[in-house]
Motif scaffolding. Sequence first.
Motif, PDB file in Angstrom:
ATOM      1  N   UNK A  90      -1.678  -0.111  -8.869  1.00 15.81           N
ATOM      2  CA  UNK A  90      -1.295   1.248  -8.514  1.00 15.81           C
ATOM      3  C   UNK A  90       0.073   1.516  -9.122  1.00 15.81           C
ATOM      4  N   UNK A  91       0.131   2.448 -10.061  1.00 19.72           N
ATOM      5  CA  UNK A  91       1.386   2.696 -10.789  1.00 19.72           C
ATOM      6  C   UNK A  91       2.460   3.312  -9.897  1.00 19.72           C
ATOM      7  N   UNK A  92       2.089   3.719  -8.692  1.00 22.30           N
ATOM      8  CA  UNK A  92       3.096   4.271  -7.784  1.00 22.30           C
ATOM      9  C   UNK A  92       3.952   3.179  -7.159  1.00 22.30           C
TER      10      UNK A  92
ATOM     11  N   UNK B 233       0.855  -1.181   0.000  1.00 19.57           N
ATOM     12  CA  UNK B 233       0.000   0.000   0.000  1.00 19.57           C
ATOM     13  C   UNK B 233       0.891   1.231   0.000  1.00 19.57           C
ATOM     14  N   UNK B 234       0.306   2.375  -0.280  1.00 21.18           N
ATOM     15  CA  UNK B 234       1.064   3.633  -0.307  1.00 21.18           C
ATOM     16  C   UNK B 234       0.649   4.492   0.875  1.00 21.18           C
TER      17      UNK B 234
ATOM     18  N   UNK C 102       5.702   6.870   1.391  1.00 24.95           N
ATOM     19  CA  UNK C 102       6.383   5.585   1.457  1.00 24.95           C
ATOM     20  C   UNK C 102       5.483   4.483   0.901  1.00 24.95           C
ATOM     21  N   UNK C 103       6.112   3.490   0.286  1.00 28.69           N
ATOM     22  CA  UNK C 103       5.404   2.278  -0.103  1.00 28.69           C
ATOM     23  C   UNK C 103       5.601   1.255   1.012  1.00 28.69           C
ATOM     24  N   UNK C 104       4.508   0.759   1.569  1.00 30.39           N
ATOM     25  CA  UNK C 104       4.549  -0.191   2.676  1.00 30.39           C
ATOM     26  C   UNK C 104       4.280  -1.588   2.115  1.00 30.39           C
ATOM     27  N   UNK C 105       5.274  -2.471   2.192  1.00 26.33           N
ATOM     28  CA  UNK C 105       5.135  -3.826   1.673  1.00 26.33           C
ATOM     29  C   UNK C 105       4.781  -4.769   2.823  1.00 26.33           C
ATOM     30  N   UNK C 106       3.779  -5.628   2.600  1.00 25.21           N
ATOM     31  CA  UNK C 106       3.300  -6.525   3.643  1.00 25.21           C
ATOM     32  C   UNK C 106       4.003  -7.875   3.581  1.00 25.21           C
ATOM     33  N   UNK C 107       4.199  -8.467   4.754  1.00 25.71           N
ATOM     34  CA  UNK C 107       4.833  -9.775   4.816  1.00 25.71           C
ATOM     35  C   UNK C 107       3.855 -10.926   4.690  1.00 25.71           C
TER      36      UNK C 107
END
Length: 484
Positions: free
Chosen positions: A454-456, A332-333, A339-344
């Motif tokens: 999401x292109x971001x 998610x952004x 920041x881009x938050x990447x989930x585990x």
Amino acid sequence: MAHASGMHSLEFKLPDLGEGLTEAEIVRWLVEVGDLVTIDQPVVEVETAKAMVEVPCPYGGVVTARFGEEGTELPVGAPLITVAVGEKQPTAGTGDTGTEGSGNVLVGYGTSEAPARRRRVRRERPVSGASATAGQTGAAGAANGRADAAAAPVDARAAGAAAAVDGQAGGPATEDGPVPVISPLVRRLARQNGLDLRELTGSGPDGLILRADVEDALRTAGRGATAAPAAEAHPRVPQTPGPALAAPGSTTAAPAEVRTPLKGIRGAVADKLARSRREIPDATCWVDADATELMRARTAMNAAGGPKISLLALLARICTAALARFPELNSTVDAEAREVVRFGQVHLGFAAQTDRGLVVPVVRDAHARDAESLTAEFARLTEAGRTGTLTPGDLTGGTFTLNNYGVFGVDGSTPIINHPEAAMLGVGRIVPKPWVHEGELAVRKVVQLSLTFDHRVCDGGVAGGFLRYVADCVEQPAVLLRTL
């Protein structure tokens, strides 16, 4: 308002619903003024922006007032009911008593034991004349004009309540069970059209009344459903009169327009979709894939015995494998922090259409589940969505969504991303089509896959790589063996 000796009233307010929810709509009252309720017995069914839930009352005693008609929206903290209780509260299943309620006021949660069936306290003859007027005036002052029942009989009920709470009420109690219907919206549809549900024979399991039963009864009676189920608190648009008197048996003129409030679940979906369009710069790519081998693999799995495996579960398993290779899409952004938050973990949402609108239940830890576990969880959440029993926890926290719009008979779509997620995989219908297979033209089962992202969070190379891997797994299910 005067009370019987040893009686006092407790006001139960709409509790904090969690998940940032601040209001709820009253769908159906489960008790009436004068009913004897036990601790943690559900007293009202409400619809929030997340789900339909029953609200349990933390007090035991006699209902002396209700606040709000069905269809009314109430904010958190607004009064729901008042309950006349004795100096000692009855404890379920024993003759012992205590002085406190359960304190269990979170929506959708009660004690582990099933609540006792509610009993109707024998009603005293209503007082008349000046006594009724005086009682109503006292109730208006106590409840600020919000109670939905006259206060005159309340004093009489409170007098009988002391004996009822102490187990000394005179006269037999009567049962007042509701007609079984598949959804509160079906009950509301019947009520709006003046149809008595007790006159119908349901075609569902155990005589359950379905929406089709109500619509058939309305057609038989010579009138169609006047409007989609909506809150009765909103006035309906009057119908345009015809140029002449209608002949006997003819249908009335259609309304010039019908206004349906964007509220509850439908309103929340509208707000979320609009926000997604405003905030997310989305893009979509798609590809056709030969799903013949995937369908054969599923048939072979189900022929081997054991629980049946659903196609949605296999597609979900493919999604989680693809997200392990392309984790950028499981994110998610955070716009404020840039920041881009990447989930585990992969908490996989799936779009489901219900009578109350589009909902997206979430399968927790989908990456750690096998096909059997995914099938069972999809089935549980789908049934909960159909019956309106999804909890707020079932509908939040998703990190990626799978949208099987093929069930509507369409091939492709460019869906709106489920904010605040970063991507959604769409699956169209699987149909026989001409296809070049091993250098020869053949009829194969073909499906169109689409990825809206999401292109971001990534560029076209990552999105295309993800979609191509999904298509490869659909065409050659053996590719999945690398991740098992």
